[in-house]
Design a protein around this motif. Structure first.
Motif, mmCIF file in Angstrom:
data_model
loop_
_atom_site.group_PDB
_atom_site.id
_atom_site.type_symbol
_atom_site.label_atom_id
_atom_site.label_comp_id
_atom_site.label_asym_id
_atom_site.label_seq_id
_atom_site.Cartn_x
_atom_site.Cartn_y
_atom_site.Cartn_z
ATOM 1 N N PRO A 1 -0.656 9.073 7.940
ATOM 2 C CA PRO A 1 -0.814 8.283 6.751
ATOM 3 C C PRO A 1 0.378 8.207 5.912
ATOM 4 C CG PRO A 1 -2.062 10.193 6.054
ATOM 5 C CD PRO A 1 -1.091 10.634 7.054
ATOM 6 N N VAL A 2 0.219 6.823 5.745
ATOM 7 C CA VAL A 2 1.240 6.336 4.481
ATOM 8 C C VAL A 2 0.646 7.030 3.422
ATOM 9 C CG1 VAL A 2 2.040 4.173 3.169
ATOM 10 C CG2 VAL A 2 2.014 4.065 5.427
ATOM 11 N N TRP A 3 -0.575 6.680 2.671
ATOM 12 C CA TRP A 3 -0.886 7.336 1.738
ATOM 13 C C TRP A 3 -2.577 7.900 1.920
ATOM 14 C CZ3 TRP A 3 -5.984 5.999 0.227
ATOM 15 C CH2 TRP A 3 -5.880 6.267 -1.124
ATOM 16 N N SER A 4 -2.574 9.290 1.375
ATOM 17 C CA SER A 4 -3.870 9.397 1.525
ATOM 18 C C SER A 4 -4.539 10.167 0.667
ATOM 19 C CB SER A 4 -4.303 11.078 2.738
ATOM 20 O OG SER A 4 -3.150 11.854 2.379
ATOM 21 N N SER A 5 -6.150 10.209 0.575
ATOM 22 C CA SER A 5 -6.279 10.372 -0.863
ATOM 23 C C SER A 5 -6.397 11.798 -0.830
ATOM 24 C CB SER A 5 -7.988 10.362 -1.085
ATOM 25 O OG SER A 5 -9.014 10.895 0.254
ATOM 26 N N GLY A 6 -6.200 13.353 -0.174
ATOM 27 C CA GLY A 6 -6.306 14.315 0.261
ATOM 28 C C GLY A 6 -7.355 15.136 0.301
ATOM 29 N N ALA A 7 -7.438 16.100 -0.953
ATOM 30 C CA ALA A 7 -8.972 16.966 -0.591
ATOM 31 C C ALA A 7 -10.401 16.741 -0.772
ATOM 32 C CB ALA A 7 -8.841 18.299 -1.313
ATOM 33 N N THR A 8 -10.808 15.461 -1.699
ATOM 34 C CA THR A 8 -11.512 14.828 -1.814
ATOM 35 C C THR A 8 -11.251 13.667 -1.772
ATOM 36 O OG1 THR A 8 -11.882 16.306 -4.048
ATOM 37 C CG2 THR A 8 -13.464 14.156 -4.175
ATOM 38 N N THR A 9 -12.333 12.484 -0.678
ATOM 39 C CA THR A 9 -12.628 11.891 -0.153
ATOM 40 C C THR A 9 -12.896 10.544 -0.933
ATOM 41 O OG1 THR A 9 -14.567 11.932 0.712
ATOM 42 C CG2 THR A 9 -12.427 11.642 2.070
ATOM 43 N N ILE A 10 -12.112 9.207 -1.513
ATOM 44 C CA ILE A 10 -13.122 8.124 -2.206
ATOM 45 C C ILE A 10 -13.856 7.561 -1.889
ATOM 46 C CG2 ILE A 10 -11.230 8.704 -4.423
ATOM 47 C CD1 ILE A 10 -9.751 6.672 -3.681
ATOM 48 N N ALA A 11 -13.918 7.347 -0.095
ATOM 49 C CA ALA A 11 -14.456 5.816 0.394
ATOM 50 C C ALA A 11 -14.094 5.426 0.797
ATOM 51 C CB ALA A 11 -15.524 6.241 0.427
ATOM 52 N N THR A 12 -12.380 4.382 1.059
ATOM 53 C CA THR A 12 -11.460 3.393 0.862
ATOM 54 C C THR A 12 -11.958 2.373 1.867
ATOM 55 O OG1 THR A 12 -10.175 4.472 2.163
ATOM 56 C CG2 THR A 12 -10.428 4.473 -0.070
ATOM 57 N N PRO A 13 -13.196 1.176 1.671
ATOM 58 C CA PRO A 13 -13.491 0.206 2.468
ATOM 59 C C PRO A 13 -12.634 -1.201 2.642
ATOM 60 C CG PRO A 13 -14.688 0.584 1.253
ATOM 61 C CD PRO A 13 -13.855 1.511 0.500
ATOM 62 N N GLY A 14 -12.366 -1.373 1.539
ATOM 63 C CA GLY A 14 -11.455 -2.479 1.307
ATOM 64 C C GLY A 14 -9.917 -2.590 1.301
ATOM 65 N N ILE A 15 -9.134 -3.200 1.337
ATOM 66 C CA ILE A 15 -7.766 -3.731 1.120
ATOM 67 C C ILE A 15 -7.373 -4.749 1.706
ATOM 68 C CG2 ILE A 15 -7.179 -4.010 3.610
ATOM 69 C CD1 ILE A 15 -4.566 -2.137 3.221
ATOM 70 N N ALA A 16 -6.650 -5.012 0.212
ATOM 71 C CA ALA A 16 -6.029 -6.598 0.367
ATOM 72 C C ALA A 16 -4.696 -6.541 -0.648
ATOM 73 C CB ALA A 16 -6.676 -7.645 -1.097
ATOM 74 N N PHE A 17 -3.631 -7.731 0.536
ATOM 75 C CA PHE A 17 -2.153 -7.389 -0.600
ATOM 76 C C PHE A 17 -2.026 -8.507 -1.683
ATOM 77 C CE2 PHE A 17 -0.777 -5.625 3.829
ATOM 78 C CZ PHE A 17 -0.264 -4.605 3.081
ATOM 79 N N LEU A 18 -1.336 -7.993 -2.463
ATOM 80 C CA LEU A 18 -1.062 -8.960 -3.901
ATOM 81 C C LEU A 18 -0.378 -9.830 -3.764
ATOM 82 C CD1 LEU A 18 -1.696 -5.636 -6.739
ATOM 83 C CD2 LEU A 18 -3.076 -7.434 -6.074
ATOM 84 N N PRO A 19 -0.450 -10.757 -4.401
ATOM 85 C CA PRO A 19 0.289 -12.162 -4.886
ATOM 86 C C PRO A 19 1.695 -11.382 -5.327
ATOM 87 C CG PRO A 19 -1.418 -12.796 -5.540
ATOM 88 C CD PRO A 19 -1.327 -11.186 -5.329
ATOM 89 N N ALA A 20 2.720 -12.213 -4.946
ATOM 90 C CA ALA A 20 4.641 -11.687 -5.498
ATOM 91 C C ALA A 20 4.267 -11.671 -7.579
ATOM 92 C CB ALA A 20 5.352 -12.903 -5.088
ATOM 93 N N THR A 21 3.754 -12.524 -7.755
ATOM 94 C CA THR A 21 3.534 -12.135 -9.803
ATOM 95 C C THR A 21 2.330 -12.545 -9.639
ATOM 96 O OG1 THR A 21 3.659 -14.997 -9.250
ATOM 97 C CG2 THR A 21 5.706 -13.236 -9.606
ATOM 98 N N GLY A 22 2.082 -12.179 -11.211
ATOM 99 C CA GLY A 22 1.284 -11.914 -11.623
ATOM 100 C C GLY A 22 -0.213 -10.133 -11.872
ATOM 101 N N TRP A 23 0.721 -9.753 -11.629
ATOM 102 C CA TRP A 23 0.025 -8.226 -11.336
ATOM 103 C C TRP A 23 0.988 -6.947 -11.473
ATOM 104 C CZ3 TRP A 23 -4.988 -7.196 -10.415
ATOM 105 C CH2 TRP A 23 -5.264 -8.570 -9.792
ATOM 106 N N GLY A 24 1.467 -7.369 -12.805
ATOM 107 C CA GLY A 24 2.131 -6.548 -12.989
ATOM 108 C C GLY A 24 3.643 -5.645 -12.794
ATOM 109 N N PRO A 25 3.379 -4.480 -11.864
ATOM 110 C CA PRO A 25 4.405 -3.437 -11.731
ATOM 111 C C PRO A 25 4.461 -3.810 -10.129
ATOM 112 C CG PRO A 25 2.901 -2.166 -12.976
ATOM 113 C CD PRO A 25 3.657 -3.440 -13.506
ATOM 114 N N TYR A 26 2.515 -3.996 -10.114
ATOM 115 C CA TYR A 26 1.951 -3.596 -8.582
ATOM 116 C C TYR A 26 2.148 -4.861 -7.808
ATOM 117 C CZ TYR A 26 1.386 0.588 -9.641
ATOM 118 O OH TYR A 26 1.553 2.456 -9.946
ATOM 119 N N SER A 27 3.330 -6.222 -8.106
ATOM 120 C CA SER A 27 2.902 -7.752 -7.902
ATOM 121 C C SER A 27 3.455 -7.040 -6.616
ATOM 122 C CB SER A 27 3.715 -8.802 -9.027
ATOM 123 O OG SER A 27 3.105 -9.082 -9.778
ATOM 124 N N GLY A 28 3.109 -8.407 -5.499
ATOM 125 C CA GLY A 28 3.716 -7.807 -4.198
ATOM 126 C C GLY A 28 3.592 -6.431 -3.910
#
Length: 406
Positions: free
Chosen positions: A310-337
């Protein structure tokens, strides 16, 4: 024993050299620690409710005019217009097989929706009316449940101009397995200009993730007519990648066209996977005969040579990840894009910034932990805001709009 002055001097010099070496090693380790990606402080987010009184709204999409559409797992479409008006959309969902994790699941909107008025759904349906289903008390038993007359289909719908009605156009793809237990039904959708991407669950059946003849535990790619998309790894097959457990979220990165899936783990390791043509992602729960063995690793490199991690995994404890979305290039601080994952068990959002090649995480932060219940699906609205659905059941669920407020 008394040491000479020369011996004491030599020991002193040796100790000094050792101290310098230790200091240099500590500095090097510290530099590596500083350079490693770390979770940043939780951001400040602005959360606004758009609708309430829902029960397990699974997928969510947002139309170009800002209308939000979701589908409750038991079989109902609900739209929220830009002015806040809520519409119970009329649609024929009489065949929905809503058992355990199966039902009306992922949604995707046609990129040319303004012209086509088309929405895609992934839904479990009865093929035999009133087919036998396993009660919840035995649905988790690690033995494969029987097929008693149900399947998962990808369906295209035409939405009326006033959002009061959705007319079923056609079944684009059928034959995706789901058993009478309704476990691991998937099913995530994403649409591009020429393809529909489908992430499926393995139906909690041991052989399915590695069986190329099965559509379960796979990423599938079909054309807009439902045929296998040109360029798939095996001509004439809709299978794009194998070795998955239960994909409920799939997204295509703007610009690069890279395809990512959010995959739920066993007792550990929820995963974010970058999908490559013909890739095998290493889930192989058939170690014990006739048993669905979830004690195996999510990426079992020992038993699946060449398995892609994987690119990322939760490790020893699952958090149950059902949803994913890419954020816009602006408006989301350091996580834009960057991208965001939702969490059911973890009741939070996970923001990830990826490297330029999309193969590793360079920064991560989490938000909304334990504040809005179980978070299921995510979509980005035309105004750049994030739209979420919650998943607590019994009429307690909501649609939320989220904005970055830092």
């Amino acid at each position: 024993m008394t040491r000479t002055r020369r011996e004491r001097s030599r020991l002193t010099r040796s100790s000094a050299r050792g101290l310098v070496a230790i200091t240099a090693s500590v500095a090097a380790i510290a530099a590596m620690v500083v350079a490693a990606p770390a979770a940043s402080a939780q951001p400040s987010l602005q959360v606004t409710p758009l609708a309430d009184g829902l029960t397990i709204p699974w997928g969510v999409v947002v139309a170009p005019d800002g209308t939000v559409l979701t589908g409750e797992r038991a079989g109902r479409f609900v739209a929220v217009r830009p002015g806040g008006q809520r519409v119970n959309v009329q649609a024929d969902l009489s065949k929905i097989f809503a058992v355990n994790e199966a039902g009306l699941m992922g949604l995707a909107i046609d990129p040319r929706f303004s012209d086509t008025r088309r929405v895609y759904s992934c839904q479990a349906e009865y093929t035999v009316p009133g087919a036998f289903t396993l009660p919840g008390s035995v649905a988790e038993v690690p033995l494969p449940a029987p097929q008693t007359g149900q399947t998962v289909k990808v369906v295209s719908w035409r939405v009326s101009a006033d959002w009061t009605q959705m007319v079923r156009e056609r079944t684009l793809l059928g034959g995706i397995p789901v058993t009478s237990a309704g476990r691991h039904a998937g099913c995530g959708l994403a649409a591009t200009a020429d393809s529909v991407w489908v992430g499926t669950g393995d139906s909690a059946t041991p052989s399915v993730p590695q069986d190329r003849k099965s559509l379960g535990g796979k990423v599938l790619r079909i054309g807009l007519d439902g045929a296998p998309a040109p360029g798939n790894p095996v001509p004439g097959s809709v299978v794009y990648s194998t070795g998955h457990r239960n994909i409920q979220g799939i997204a295509v990165a703007p610009g690069s066209g890279r395809v990512y899936v959010a995959e739920q783990g066993t007792s550990r390791d929820d995963e974010l996977n970058l999908i490559v043509a013909g890739g095998n992602y290493g889930y192989k729960p058939d170690r014990a005969p006739l048993i669905y063995d979830e004690s195996v690793p999510m990426t079992d490199a020992a038993r699946v040579p060449g398995a892609i991690g994987p690119v990322w995994s939760s490790g020893a404890t699952t958090i149950a990840t059902p949803g994913i979305a890419f954020l816009p290039a602006t408006g989301w601080g350091p996580y834009s894009g960057g991208l965001v994952l939702t969490a059911l068990k973890g009741q939070r959002l996970v923001f990830l910034k990826l490297s330029d090649d999309g193969r590793r995480v360079v920064s991560k932060t989490e938000a909304l932990e334990q504040k809005h219940g179980r978070l299921r699906s995510a979509a980005v609205a035309p105004d750049g805001s994030l739209v979420l659905t919650t998943s607590d059941g019994d009429g307690a669920d909501r649609i939320l709009r989220v904005r970055w407020a830092d």
